[in-house]
Design a protein around this motif. Structure first.
Motif, PDB file in Angstrom:
ATOM      1  N   UNK A 213      19.998  29.902  19.416  1.00 54.54           N
ATOM      2  CA  UNK A 213      19.166  30.666  18.481  1.00 54.54           C
ATOM      3  C   UNK A 213      19.185  32.136  18.885  1.00 54.54           C
ATOM      4  N   UNK A 214      19.510  32.990  17.943  1.00 51.56           N
ATOM      5  CA  UNK A 214      19.493  34.428  18.186  1.00 51.56           C
ATOM      6  C   UNK A 214      18.113  34.992  17.843  1.00 51.56           C
TER       7      UNK A 214
ATOM      8  N   UNK B 228      13.378  32.280  25.940  1.00 49.02           N
ATOM      9  CA  UNK B 228      12.487  31.191  25.524  1.00 49.02           C
ATOM     10  C   UNK B 228      13.244  30.179  24.675  1.00 49.02           C
ATOM     11  N   UNK B 229      14.058  30.682  23.764  1.00 51.69           N
ATOM     12  CA  UNK B 229      14.862  29.781  22.922  1.00 51.69           C
ATOM     13  C   UNK B 229      15.808  28.955  23.791  1.00 51.69           C
ATOM     14  N   UNK B 230      16.403  29.611  24.806  1.00 50.83           N
ATOM     15  CA  UNK B 230      17.349  28.914  25.681  1.00 50.83           C
ATOM     16  C   UNK B 230      16.634  27.812  26.460  1.00 50.83           C
ATOM     17  N   UNK B 231      15.395  28.092  26.892  1.00 49.48           N
ATOM     18  CA  UNK B 231      14.627  27.074  27.608  1.00 49.48           C
ATOM     19  C   UNK B 231      14.328  25.874  26.726  1.00 49.48           C
ATOM     20  N   UNK B 232      13.944  26.143  25.472  1.00 49.75           N
ATOM     21  CA  UNK B 232      13.664  25.058  24.532  1.00 49.75           C
ATOM     22  C   UNK B 232      14.943  24.285  24.212  1.00 49.75           C
ATOM     23  N   UNK B 233      16.036  25.029  24.041  1.00 51.23           N
ATOM     24  CA  UNK B 233      17.319  24.395  23.750  1.00 51.23           C
ATOM     25  C   UNK B 233      17.755  23.490  24.903  1.00 51.23           C
TER      26      UNK B 233
ATOM     27  N   UNK C  10      18.447  28.092  13.306  1.00 51.66           N
ATOM     28  CA  UNK C  10      17.309  29.000  13.168  1.00 51.66           C
ATOM     29  C   UNK C  10      16.210  28.635  14.166  1.00 51.66           C
ATOM     30  N   UNK C  11      15.288  29.572  14.347  1.00 48.14           N
ATOM     31  CA  UNK C  11      14.151  29.328  15.241  1.00 48.14           C
ATOM     32  C   UNK C  11      13.327  28.139  14.749  1.00 48.14           C
ATOM     33  N   UNK C  12      13.140  28.030  13.444  1.00 44.51           N
ATOM     34  CA  UNK C  12      12.345  26.935  12.888  1.00 44.51           C
ATOM     35  C   UNK C  12      12.989  25.582  13.160  1.00 44.51           C
ATOM     36  N   UNK C  13      14.310  25.525  13.025  1.00 39.62           N
ATOM     37  CA  UNK C  13      15.006  24.264  13.278  1.00 39.62           C
ATOM     38  C   UNK C  13      14.921  23.884  14.761  1.00 39.62           C
ATOM     39  N   UNK C  14      14.958  24.890  15.629  1.00 36.54           N
ATOM     40  CA  UNK C  14      14.807  24.616  17.060  1.00 36.54           C
ATOM     41  C   UNK C  14      13.410  24.069  17.336  1.00 36.54           C
TER      42      UNK C  14
END
Length: 444
Positions: free
Chosen positions: A133-134, A280-285, A430-434
């Motif tokens: 996610x960017x 943060x996105x990378x951590x969730x991913x 997207x952020x929402x899909x994550x």
């Protein structure tokens, strides 16, 4: 010494260990002979105390030591020769311990559950999808707006406007108990944000609706557990003079805001925010990737599980979930929580994956460094402001706590090792899909 197998069923093992009395006696004599040159006793020169007297004086204590050392040695040799690794501390019991007397052989039973043989896993056959996610401009703007709120300022309300919850009231106050002022109960030009909970319960609510220029008495009662004993539980009156009423105002999103957060200018702050969001996105991913990996590993391997480990894990799961469903119960003096079939199934998965990851980590020589442990302890210590040093010292002296902190670090390093050998495909979403993917983890 004689070791006889009494049980070999699945992972369960049982043995009887017999230590001849003569072997114990020889070990005691050996210990006495080692100690004799240094023993001093009234009536004898150093090192000249007769063995018979030494044995009478110290024999019983040394016999106990000899028994423990001999049995421990037999157990260690058994595990070394057999290659067995006990799942939990072996249960050791002395046969006819109450009737045993000096001169008898010692018979001990040992039982345990052996850890299973873990099958090989081909990491190359594992296929994983990594969600990417960017940090989009909209998300950066939302984060900047949130920062502006935390850096809020206050501006004076129009003349005659009443204070609302969240406003800042600047006032003088003088507190009295039984008509007498008390130490620490007065201040001038004090800025208080209503609703912040900074003052005694019930104080701030009474200033809602006040206006600049007003004088108001605030009646409160100090809590029974208040720090100052002379005030605890006492009724007090605070004479307040309101000087200003200010409404909250979000900071402007500009270079000045950026400087408050350590950036040179707004563009620099945006870059920092973007980097933080993507971290943060990378951590969730990674959490989603890890779950996908564990699901595949769980389906790739199958082996017998030590019942004691599964039972212990199921009990812990049931206990933890019960407390989550009953947050009002803080202690553990409640009835025993019986695990359900669902708890047992989850426990089997956790034990199976735990044993597998431990085996893979050992073969790959994965280690948690001292620096990594120190960082983990420091991160945990931040949850106890003002007591960081005490927490650090507590962990250093507590092996169980160290293991609780080391285990997730070790697991994550093993996961990283496996991912390196797997086929990983990046997928930009997207952020929402994550967010949906993360929420799905809790639903499973």
């Amino acid at each position: 010494m004689q070791v006889t197998e009494t049980l070999n069923e699945g992972l369960k093992r049982g043995y009887e260990i017999v230590v001849p009395a003569a072997e114990l006696d020889a070990k005691v004599n050996e210990k006495l002979a080692e100690a004799q040159p240094e023993v001093e006793m009234k009536g004898f020169r150093k090192g000249k105390v007769p063995m018979a007297l030494l044995k009478k004086q110290f024999g019983q204590r040394l016999l106990g030591e000899a028994m423990q050392e001999t049995i421990d040695g037999a157990m260690n040799k058994h595990f070394e020769d057999s290659g067995d690794r006990p799942a939990m501390q072996p249960a050791v019991e002395m046969v006819d311990g109450e009737n045993w007397k000096e001169g008898d052989d010692v018979k001990v039973t040992m039982s345990y559950e052996a850890l299973p043989e873990i099958p090989e896993v081909d990491f190359g056959g594992i296929e994983l999808e990594r969600l990417v996610v960017k940090a989009e401009a909209e998300a950066v703007d939302e984060a900047l707006a949130s920062l502006a709120e935390t850096a809020q300022d206050f501006e004076a309300r129009a003349e005659g406007e009443a204070a609302e919850d969240g406003d800042q009231v600047v006032f003088d106050f003088l507190g009295k108990v039984d008509g007498e002022a008390f130490d620490g109960g007065a201040a001038e030009d004090y800025p208080l944000v209503l609703g912040s909970g900074s003052f005694i319960p019930g104080f701030e609510e009474q200033l809602v609706g006040s206006k600049a220029g007003e004088e108001k008495d605030v009646n409160v009662t100090f809590p029974e557990e208040y720090g100052a004993e002379n005030l605890a539980g006492k009724a007090a009156v605070f004479e307040c003079k309101i000087k200003e009423v200010k409404a909250p105002k979000a900071a402007e999103i500009d270079d000045e805001l950026a400087k408050k957060f350590g950036a040179e200018d707004l563009e620099g702050l945006k870059a920092q925010v973007s980097e933080r969001l993507e971290a943060e996105y990378a951590g969730a991913s990674r959490a989603v990737l890890k779950r996908g990996l564990l699901d595949q590993l769980d389906g790739l391997v199958s082996f017998d599980l030590p019942p004691s480990l599964v039972e212990a894990e199921a009990s812990q799961i049931a206990h933890q979930l019960w407390h989550e469903e009953n947050p009002e119960v803080e202690g553990h003096d409640h009835d025993k929580i019986e695990p359900t079939e669902e708890h047992n199934k989850l426990a089997e998965r956790r034990v199976r994956l735990g044993l597998l990851l431990a085996e893979l980590g050992q073969k790959a020589e994965v280690e948690v460094t001292d620096a990594e442990m120190t960082q983990a302890i420091m991160n945990q210590a931040r949850q106890y402001p003002g007591q960081e040093r005490q927490f650090f010292e507590f962990v250093q002296q507590n092996q169980q706590m160290q293991q609780q902190l080391r285990a997730p670090l070790f697991e994550d390093k093993v996961v990283d090792h496996i991912v390196e050998g797997a086929k990983v495909t990046d997928k930009e979403i997207s952020k929402d899909d994550l967010q949906k993917a993360v929420e799905a983890l809790d639903d499973e």
